[in-house]
Write an enzyme that holds these catalytic residues in place. Structure first.
Site, PDB file in Angstrom:
ATOM      1  CB  THR A  71      -0.947   0.003   1.209  1.00 14.13           C
ATOM      2  OG1 THR A  71      -1.886  -1.075   1.067  1.00 14.13           O
ATOM      3  CG2 THR A  71      -1.711   1.312   1.308  1.00 14.13           C
ATOM      4  CG  HIS A 199       1.651  -9.630   3.778  1.00 13.44           C
ATOM      5  ND1 HIS A 199       0.355 -10.106   3.817  1.00 13.44           N
ATOM      6  CD2 HIS A 199       1.574  -8.394   3.241  1.00 13.44           C
ATOM      7  CE1 HIS A 199      -0.459  -9.187   3.312  1.00 13.44           C
ATOM      8  NE2 HIS A 199       0.254  -8.145   2.960  1.00 13.44           N
ATOM      9  CB  CYS A 322      -7.331  -4.263   1.128  1.00 11.40           C
ATOM     10  SG  CYS A 322      -5.714  -5.025   1.311  1.00 11.40           S
TER      11      CYS A 322
END
Length: 385
Positions: A71, A199, A322
């Site tokens: 992000t 991740h 998200c």
């Protein structure tokens, strides 16, 4: 025991990555910007990881800027470029991750001209439309993800890069979902900025990277320190960065094996889904990631089916992690001209190294059991309650 089918949301930490991280907590605790020996040792760990992440995508080590994740990398790319391009336009794919989409919308509210590149029902972007918009010569940056996090659809980034560069613009590519599932070669992709996240490839959370081309002019958005070549202030998270580097090495070394295994499992899943009445697979004919399938089961909205499968011990997703919990149809599917009632029923299965053929059979059996069409058939022949 829960069967995990949500690897696009996050992957478990590989034990070999944890093994690399643990010594950095105890022995390499110094600030990597300090000039004393302990600081230099920490700096060595950071620079080794920088080279490892760069190698995963075939880039120069000095091109890697560490961030807190995908992000921040996406936001740094869009804001960092557009800050130096007043009055010029930003184009983004209509199916982008919220990290790009919401950043672009915020920039638009701040006065940056922005448009979305439309997608077809297969999830592929309309490159003829893009060519037309680029013809105006007023576009500064185009942002297109390599592989979609919901559908798995893979865009033709090299072709898009040629279009973008011919118009004198730069291309940013969110490759967060692609890394570790597709071969990534910087020169072949032809991009100017590339976002990565640890991740998503069995590394730790809280660390990512933005990879920069040599000609890109980027204005920093995080102030307060001169870290990361002055582009991203803040003390480096040495253990997480070390883990990212280790995960990048494993992703490169095991790429062919991972792709072959996941492709076989996904094909098993797709074939099984096609045998279930009421199932519709989205973007089924488009090039997709080896691990990702998105579908709907008639009679369920996505969240209801997700919860039913969760109670049965199968962890799936109703779209992007998200953007989950909003109760709205997937913006990705809406951009693909899927009707809202169908889009709201979407479920994503994303596979990983922990899955087996037996897991797939279990998931398919649960979908058959939950299927309203199957229940009606059983009742009709006297097998149901």
């Amino acid at each position: 025991m829960t069967l995990y089918f949500d690897y696009n949301a996050t992957t478990p930490l590989d034990p070999r990555v944890l093994e690399r991280m643990l010594p950095t907590y105890a022995a390499t605790y110094a600030n990597a910007s300090s000039l004393h020996r302990s600081g230099r040792n920490a700096r060595d760990v950071v620079e080794q990881a920088r080279a490892q992440v760069a190698a995963l995508v075939g880039a120069r080590a000095e091109a890697v800027v560490f961030t807190t994740g995908g992000t921040e990398a996406d936001n740094l790319a869009l804001r960092g470029v557009m800050a130096g391009q007043p009055g010029r336009k930003l184009l983004i794919g209509a199916t982008e991750h919220p990290a790009v989409l919401e950043c672009a919308e915020a920039l638009q509210r701040e006065g940056v001209p922005m448009e979305r590149i439309p997608a077809g029902r297969d999830g592929l972007l309309d490159l003829a439309w893009l060519d037309g918009r680029l013809g105006g010569g007023d576009v500064a940056l185009v942002s297109v993800m390599l592989a979609n996090n919901e559908t798995g659809v893979i865009q033709d980034i090299p072709a898009i890069a040629k279009q973008v560069h011919a118009a004198g613009a730069w291309l940013h590519c969110d490759a967060v979902q692609a890394a570790g599932k597709l071969p990534l070669v910087w020169n072949d992709l032809g991009v100017d900025l590339l976002s990565l996240s640890s991740h998503k490839l069995y590394g730790p959370k809280g660390v990512g990277a933005l990879v920069l081309g040599e000609r890109v002019v980027l204005h920093r958005q995080m102030h307060g320190g001169g870290q990361e070549a002055g582009l991203r202030g803040g003390t480096e998270n040495v253990p997480a960065i070390a883990g990212f580097g280790a995960a990048a090495v494993l992703a490169a070394d095991e790429l062919a094996t991972r792709i072959a295994t996941l492709q076989q499992l996904r094909e098993q899943l797709d074939a099984g889904l096609d045998q279930i009445p009421g199932v519709t697979r989205f973007a089924a004919a488009a090039p997709r990631l080896c691990n990702t399938t998105q579908f709907r089961l008639a009679g369920f909205d996505g969240e209801s089916l997700l919860m039913a499968l969760d109670q049965a011990g199968c962890a799936v997703s109703s779209g992007s992690a998200c953007a989950s919990g909003k109760g709205e149809p997937s913006h990705v599917l809406l951009a693909m001209h899927i009707p809202p009632d169908e889009a709201k029923g979407a479920i994503r299965v994303s596979l990983g190294v922990g899955n087996t053929a037996e897991d797939i059979e279990t998931l398919l059996a649960e979908l058959q059991r939950l299927n309203p069409a199957t229940s009606r058939l059983m009742r009709s022949v006297g097998l149901g309650a």
